[in-house]
Motif scaffolding. Sequence first.
Motif, mmCIF file in Angstrom:
data_model
loop_
_atom_site.group_PDB
_atom_site.id
_atom_site.type_symbol
_atom_site.label_atom_id
_atom_site.label_comp_id
_atom_site.label_asym_id
_atom_site.label_seq_id
_atom_site.Cartn_x
_atom_site.Cartn_y
_atom_site.Cartn_z
ATOM 1 N N GLY A 266 -7.113 14.194 -6.381
ATOM 2 C CA GLY A 266 -7.486 12.811 -6.620
ATOM 3 C C GLY A 266 -6.358 11.811 -6.536
ATOM 4 O O GLY A 266 -6.573 10.621 -6.776
ATOM 5 N N THR A 267 -5.135 12.239 -6.181
ATOM 6 C CA THR A 267 -4.003 11.304 -6.150
ATOM 7 C C THR A 267 -3.954 10.489 -4.865
ATOM 8 O O THR A 267 -3.356 9.419 -4.839
ATOM 9 N N ALA A 268 -4.559 10.993 -3.799
ATOM 10 C CA ALA A 268 -4.519 10.282 -2.514
ATOM 11 C C ALA A 268 -5.661 9.283 -2.425
ATOM 12 O O ALA A 268 -6.820 9.628 -2.648
ATOM 13 N N HIS A 269 -5.324 8.043 -2.098
ATOM 14 C CA HIS A 269 -6.320 6.990 -1.962
ATOM 15 C C HIS A 269 -6.517 6.688 -0.483
ATOM 16 O O HIS A 269 -5.590 6.235 0.196
ATOM 17 N N HIS A 270 -7.725 6.947 0.015
ATOM 18 C CA HIS A 270 -8.007 6.668 1.419
ATOM 19 C C HIS A 270 -8.139 5.166 1.625
ATOM 20 O O HIS A 270 -8.778 4.466 0.835
ATOM 21 N N VAL A 271 -7.515 4.660 2.668
ATOM 22 C CA VAL A 271 -7.526 3.228 2.965
ATOM 23 C C VAL A 271 -7.944 3.040 4.411
ATOM 24 O O VAL A 271 -7.492 3.759 5.305
ATOM 25 N N GLU A 272 -8.828 2.071 4.638
ATOM 26 C CA GLU A 272 -9.224 1.747 6.009
ATOM 27 C C GLU A 272 -8.793 0.320 6.317
ATOM 28 O O GLU A 272 -9.222 -0.624 5.662
ATOM 29 N N LEU A 273 -7.910 0.175 7.291
ATOM 30 C CA LEU A 273 -7.467 -1.128 7.771
ATOM 31 C C LEU A 273 -7.519 -1.114 9.293
ATOM 32 O O LEU A 273 -7.267 -0.071 9.916
ATOM 33 N N PRO A 274 -7.824 -2.232 9.922
ATOM 34 C CA PRO A 274 -7.829 -2.268 11.394
ATOM 35 C C PRO A 274 -6.460 -1.891 11.952
ATOM 36 O O PRO A 274 -5.421 -2.223 11.369
ATOM 37 N N ALA A 275 -6.484 -1.201 13.079
ATOM 38 C CA ALA A 275 -5.232 -0.792 13.712
ATOM 39 C C ALA A 275 -4.334 -1.992 13.996
ATOM 40 O O ALA A 275 -3.109 -1.912 13.851
ATOM 41 N N ALA A 276 -4.932 -3.112 14.384
ATOM 42 C CA ALA A 276 -4.132 -4.304 14.689
ATOM 43 C C ALA A 276 -3.362 -4.777 13.460
ATOM 44 O O ALA A 276 -2.212 -5.228 13.569
ATOM 45 N N ASP A 277 -3.975 -4.683 12.284
ATOM 46 C CA ASP A 277 -3.289 -5.076 11.050
ATOM 47 C C ASP A 277 -2.126 -4.145 10.745
ATOM 48 O O ASP A 277 -1.051 -4.575 10.306
ATOM 49 N N LEU A 278 -2.348 -2.859 10.953
ATOM 50 C CA LEU A 278 -1.279 -1.880 10.714
ATOM 51 C C LEU A 278 -0.110 -2.123 11.664
ATOM 52 O O LEU A 278 1.060 -2.061 11.277
ATOM 53 N N GLN A 279 -0.432 -2.394 12.926
ATOM 54 C CA GLN A 279 0.617 -2.640 13.913
ATOM 55 C C GLN A 279 1.377 -3.923 13.609
ATOM 56 O O GLN A 279 2.602 -3.993 13.796
ATOM 57 N N ALA A 280 0.681 -4.922 13.094
ATOM 58 C CA ALA A 280 1.350 -6.170 12.704
ATOM 59 C C ALA A 280 2.280 -5.930 11.521
ATOM 60 O O ALA A 280 3.371 -6.518 11.450
ATOM 61 N N GLU A 281 1.872 -5.058 10.608
ATOM 62 C CA GLU A 281 2.725 -4.747 9.458
ATOM 63 C C GLU A 281 3.989 -4.013 9.892
ATOM 64 O O GLU A 281 5.083 -4.296 9.396
#
Length: 291
Positions: A266-281
């Motif tokens: 239960g320690t891992a939190h799944h996160v969904e973000l658009p690939a474009a947002d990840l690449q911008a980060e």
Amino acid sequence: MISALPRRRTLIAASAATVLALLVSGCSGAGDGHRIRVGVSGDSPEWDVLAKEAAKQGLTVETVVFDDYSLPNKALSAGDIELNAFQHLVFLAQSNTENKTDIAPIAATTVVPLGLYSGKHKQLADLPDRAEIALPNDPANQGRALRVLEQAKLLQLRPEAGLFATPDDITANPRHIRITPVNAQQTPRTLQDADAAVINDGVAELSGIKADTALYKDDPAAPQSVPYLNVIAARADRKDNADYRKIVELYASQPVQDEVRRTSNGTAHHVELPAADLQAEVARIQKQLKR
């Protein structure tokens, strides 16, 4: 249709020469057909589940296990694997900058807390003055580890230190904590002598250290944790590959997520973000690195 065979896992030794020799000699058919090799670090049972699900769609997914964090991006950039899934965004940005590579995140997987552990003390308050604390020495993980110590009120850092703080950025250390940077994979071993160590979740798990024994850990759901989202990454020139999109969809599927929750306690939190947002980060972090 490819039958649902068990995943084949290859263990890669911790030297660039070895990894290249093994991959070149044993994987000459790189990227042939619908075969996708994913570089991981340590045991990753969720990819066993994903491989079985992928086989139903005609994809063969194999994992290549690396025991040195510096190698999966090199193998990906060289085309010896198609994807990797072992790093957070800060580590990826640092790797791209240092190695002049162009690797892009195509999906977030999970974010996990970073914990301070001890083999000598039961609670944070038990740490003595002049306690020795080991932490990872690579810039991506060292900065976060120092922030963990700051959040635990053991020291203070310059506000402008950013994501890549070093011990030189410590502005207040009232308990005279002694910082010992070591290789991230070696942090569990320091518990034999040091008072405590900041240990990455995956490294702690491989060493049999339970997450619930941490003296302190950061909050993976906090906004400050976004740069530490773990990701599936591809070469930028292949980031829109249709088979890779299937892998991303499968990672978010119920069977895979059930395995993630089971194996992470239960320690891992799944996160969904658009690939474009990840690449911008990643681009934002790389700009910070170049200042």
